[in-house]
Design a protein around this motif. Structure first.
Motif, mmCIF file in Angstrom:
data_model
loop_
_atom_site.group_PDB
_atom_site.id
_atom_site.type_symbol
_atom_site.label_atom_id
_atom_site.label_comp_id
_atom_site.label_asym_id
_atom_site.label_seq_id
_atom_site.Cartn_x
_atom_site.Cartn_y
_atom_site.Cartn_z
ATOM 1 N N THR A 8 -133.512 62.082 33.234
ATOM 2 C CA THR A 8 -132.276 61.204 33.463
ATOM 3 C C THR A 8 -130.895 60.923 32.502
ATOM 4 O O THR A 8 -129.476 62.099 32.584
ATOM 5 C CB THR A 8 -132.076 61.021 34.705
ATOM 6 N N LEU A 9 -131.076 59.994 31.831
ATOM 7 C CA LEU A 9 -130.189 59.830 31.325
ATOM 8 C C LEU A 9 -129.664 60.298 29.583
ATOM 9 O O LEU A 9 -129.064 61.055 29.134
ATOM 10 C CB LEU A 9 -130.411 57.921 30.506
ATOM 11 N N ARG A 10 -131.053 61.037 28.975
ATOM 12 C CA ARG A 10 -131.085 61.808 28.395
ATOM 13 C C ARG A 10 -130.622 63.346 28.380
ATOM 14 O O ARG A 10 -129.641 63.843 27.364
ATOM 15 C CB ARG A 10 -132.354 61.909 27.621
ATOM 16 N N THR A 59 -131.694 59.287 22.206
ATOM 17 C CA THR A 59 -133.597 58.295 22.432
ATOM 18 C C THR A 59 -133.439 56.808 21.826
ATOM 19 O O THR A 59 -133.540 56.331 22.688
ATOM 20 C CB THR A 59 -134.590 58.948 21.778
ATOM 21 N N ARG A 60 -132.665 56.486 20.983
ATOM 22 C CA ARG A 60 -131.652 55.308 20.737
ATOM 23 C C ARG A 60 -131.306 54.571 21.132
ATOM 24 O O ARG A 60 -131.755 53.446 21.424
ATOM 25 C CB ARG A 60 -131.567 55.866 19.347
ATOM 26 N N GLN A 61 -130.206 54.837 21.827
ATOM 27 C CA GLN A 61 -129.146 54.529 22.620
ATOM 28 C C GLN A 61 -129.742 53.807 23.770
ATOM 29 O O GLN A 61 -129.916 53.216 24.124
ATOM 30 C CB GLN A 61 -127.967 55.572 23.359
ATOM 31 N N ILE A 62 -131.438 55.096 24.218
ATOM 32 C CA ILE A 62 -131.920 54.683 26.038
ATOM 33 C C ILE A 62 -132.577 53.340 25.139
ATOM 34 O O ILE A 62 -133.188 52.917 26.330
ATOM 35 C CB ILE A 62 -132.465 55.904 26.097
ATOM 36 N N ALA A 63 -133.489 53.025 24.402
ATOM 37 C CA ALA A 63 -134.448 52.001 23.572
ATOM 38 C C ALA A 63 -132.743 51.371 24.005
ATOM 39 O O ALA A 63 -134.315 49.935 24.151
ATOM 40 C CB ALA A 63 -134.933 52.784 22.432
ATOM 41 N N VAL A 122 -133.452 57.301 41.676
ATOM 42 C CA VAL A 122 -132.720 57.313 40.075
ATOM 43 C C VAL A 122 -132.228 56.656 39.592
ATOM 44 O O VAL A 122 -131.640 55.741 38.733
ATOM 45 C CB VAL A 122 -133.075 58.596 39.808
ATOM 46 N N LEU A 123 -130.966 57.018 40.250
ATOM 47 C CA LEU A 123 -129.186 56.726 39.939
ATOM 48 C C LEU A 123 -129.530 55.142 40.469
ATOM 49 O O LEU A 123 -128.330 54.630 38.973
ATOM 50 C CB LEU A 123 -127.736 57.736 40.809
ATOM 51 N N TYR A 124 -129.466 54.768 41.019
ATOM 52 C CA TYR A 124 -130.252 53.604 41.619
ATOM 53 C C TYR A 124 -129.913 52.306 41.241
ATOM 54 O O TYR A 124 -130.099 51.004 40.120
ATOM 55 C CB TYR A 124 -130.455 52.917 42.858
ATOM 56 N N LEU A 125 -131.299 53.073 40.446
ATOM 57 C CA LEU A 125 -132.195 52.767 38.958
ATOM 58 C C LEU A 125 -131.222 52.194 37.733
ATOM 59 O O LEU A 125 -131.400 50.918 37.739
ATOM 60 C CB LEU A 125 -133.514 52.888 39.070
ATOM 61 N N VAL A 126 -130.671 53.209 37.512
ATOM 62 C CA VAL A 126 -129.894 53.428 35.713
ATOM 63 C C VAL A 126 -129.064 52.529 36.130
ATOM 64 O O VAL A 126 -128.482 51.204 35.041
ATOM 65 C CB VAL A 126 -129.490 55.346 36.467
ATOM 66 N N PHE A 127 -128.054 52.278 37.476
ATOM 67 C CA PHE A 127 -127.500 50.759 37.859
ATOM 68 C C PHE A 127 -127.059 49.737 37.663
ATOM 69 O O PHE A 127 -126.948 48.696 37.156
ATOM 70 C CB PHE A 127 -126.315 51.193 39.301
ATOM 71 N N ASP A 174 -123.681 51.177 28.450
ATOM 72 C CA ASP A 174 -123.281 50.148 29.472
ATOM 73 C C ASP A 174 -124.037 50.910 30.413
ATOM 74 O O ASP A 174 -123.604 52.418 30.995
ATOM 75 C CB ASP A 174 -121.564 50.421 29.865
ATOM 76 N N LEU A 175 -124.588 50.615 31.025
ATOM 77 C CA LEU A 175 -125.964 52.370 31.719
ATOM 78 C C LEU A 175 -125.035 51.474 33.390
ATOM 79 O O LEU A 175 -125.373 52.332 34.002
ATOM 80 C CB LEU A 175 -127.479 51.271 32.096
ATOM 81 N N ALA A 176 -124.272 50.567 33.849
ATOM 82 C CA ALA A 176 -123.773 50.524 34.271
ATOM 83 C C ALA A 176 -122.791 51.588 34.839
ATOM 84 O O ALA A 176 -122.457 52.294 36.292
ATOM 85 C CB ALA A 176 -123.246 49.438 35.239
ATOM 86 N N ALA A 177 -122.114 51.769 34.469
ATOM 87 C CA ALA A 177 -120.921 52.729 34.189
ATOM 88 C C ALA A 177 -121.134 53.812 34.014
ATOM 89 O O ALA A 177 -120.912 54.778 34.105
ATOM 90 C CB ALA A 177 -119.855 51.986 32.012
ATOM 91 N N GLU A 178 -122.603 54.130 32.613
ATOM 92 C CA GLU A 178 -122.858 55.304 33.209
ATOM 93 C C GLU A 178 -123.625 55.628 34.243
ATOM 94 O O GLU A 178 -123.081 57.075 34.722
ATOM 95 C CB GLU A 178 -124.176 55.541 31.469
ATOM 96 N N ALA A 179 -123.737 55.065 35.173
ATOM 97 C CA ALA A 179 -124.677 56.009 36.286
ATOM 98 C C ALA A 179 -122.997 55.636 37.673
ATOM 99 O O ALA A 179 -123.780 56.996 38.264
ATOM 100 C CB ALA A 179 -125.384 53.977 36.903
ATOM 101 N N ILE A 180 -122.481 54.996 37.010
ATOM 102 C CA ILE A 180 -121.268 55.513 38.032
ATOM 103 C C ILE A 180 -120.643 56.970 37.658
ATOM 104 O O ILE A 180 -120.429 58.009 38.324
ATOM 105 C CB ILE A 180 -120.400 54.763 38.031
#
Length: 379
Positions: free
Chosen positions: A115-117, A124-128, A166-171, A180-186
């Motif tokens: 989902t993030l990708r 991939t580097r940012q997610i890692a 999935v979005l809740y897991l990202v947050f 910032d995965l919390a901001a990304e999830a929002i």
């Protein structure tokens, strides 16, 4: 380069390639190649139609890859029918990609990474970096996920609850590294809310906003955790709280209660209290009762025990805690808190130390260790 613009275009470009016949994995690879080319070309020669430019380049990359594969003959018709470059018809493929990335055959961690990708547009580097794992490990995870969903087609809307999980897991991953995965999830949940009219989508967005509004007050200057009761409420983001409450009220008015709306209601009651002492714990217990009915979750019952302890006293909280599974990760910490409030610092100190040993991250471990040390020093 406008990274926000680039990332917002990715779902639509992938969707165009998929509609033209590319499978998901090949389309996503081709779009990533096009993004690399955009970074190289756009600063000196920005296109008039960014999405059309990306579609054209990505489609050519896809065709190049197709010609190199052993399946050249099976895809020859797709090569011959290459669309002419030009404006791309409008349309939002984000929702389709959400459901694809949240496919039930994927593990939660793979679904989040994909989902993030694909939807979030992160590298991939940012997610890692966000997950604190080597880039090669994350690349393998994403590659396996893409192979799993290759060729999958959705003829009807998918499972919204899976997408929301999935979005809740990202947050809940919070933030680390340069993402910032919390901001990304929002951001992603806002996209989903714009694409689908569903009260639980609104409930999740409200929940994220209400929790995120307290972020600045959650840690002290030295990085240590600040419990909710001790946070400086003047540092809470009142605009985010107001937006979260407004979205939640609209969702609740539809009378289709779900777990995210109920969780958001608890968060709203905390946000509404001018001070910790003025928190409406009785209502919070009632919402936890609703949550327990909806989810049958032992974690909900654990949190409910804390609320009961605040509403009806620590003895009542301990009685509620006795009905909860003692193997839960935060059980010892909750028990320590309730025993301290009940006037038993010796037991509380022992339980805080036990909870610290079981803590899942360094910040939580340090906080619990300090709590145990504080009580032991008083003795």
């Amino acid at each position: 380069m406008d990274e926000v613009l680039l990332r917002s275009l990715i779902p639509g470009v992938i969707g165009v390639l998929v509609r033209r016949g590319a499978d998901f994995a090949a389309a996503e690879d081709a779009v990533q190649d096009a993004l690399v080319e955009a970074v190289r070309v756009w600063p000196d020669d920005p296109p008039r139609d960014p999405k059309g430019w990306l579609v054209t380049v990505a489609w050519r990359r896809f065709l190049d890859a197709t010609r190199a594969e052993a399946s050249r003959r099976r895809r020859e018709e797709a090569v011959e029918e290459e669309p002419a470059p030009g404006p791309v018809a409008g349309g939002d493929d984000t929702l389709h990609l959400y459901f694809l990335c949240a496919h039930p055959s994927l593990t939660p961690s793979s679904a989040v990474a994909l989902t993030l990708r694909a939807v979030g547009g992160l590298t991939t580097r940012q997610i890692a970096r966000a997950y604190l794992v080597p880039e090669a490990t994350m690349a393998q995870r994403i590659s396996r996920a893409k192979r799993t969903v290759s060729g999958v087609r959705f003829e009807r809307p998918g499972d919204v609850s899976t997408v929301l999980r999935v979005l809740y897991l990202v947050f809940n991953e919070g933030y680390s590294g340069d993402v910032d995965l919390a901001a990304e999830a929002i951001r992603l949940t806002r996209q989903l809310a714009a694409a689908i009219d569903h009260p639980e989508v609104a409930g999740l967005l409200a929940l994220m906003l209400l929790h995120h509004a307290r972020r600045a007050a959650r840690t002290a200057p030295d990085g240590s955790l600040v419990p909710l009761a001790e946070q400086d409420r003047g540092r809470w983001d009142t605009a985010a709280i107001a937006e979260g409450v407004r979205i939640l009220q609209a969702a609740l008015a539809r009378d289709r209660l779900g777990e995210y709306q109920a969780q958001a209601a608890v968060a709203a009651l905390h946000a509404d209290a001018p001070t910790a002492a003025e928190t409406d714990w009785v209502q919070i217990v009632e919402w936890y009762d609703e949550l327990a009915r909806l989810t049958q979750s032992p974690v909900v019952r654990l949190n409910r025990a804390v609320a009961v302890g605040e509403a009806d006293g620590p003895r009542a909280g301990l009685a509620a805690l006795a009905e909860v599974d003692g193997s839960l990760p935060r059980y010892a910490a909750v028990s320590a808190y309730l025993h301290e409030r009940d006037g038993d610092p010796e037991t509380a100190a022992r339980l805080y130390a036990e909870a610290a040993r079981k803590a899942q991250n360094a910040a939580e471990r340090d906080h619990l260790t300090r709590q145990a040390a504080r009580l032991n020093s008083r003795r």
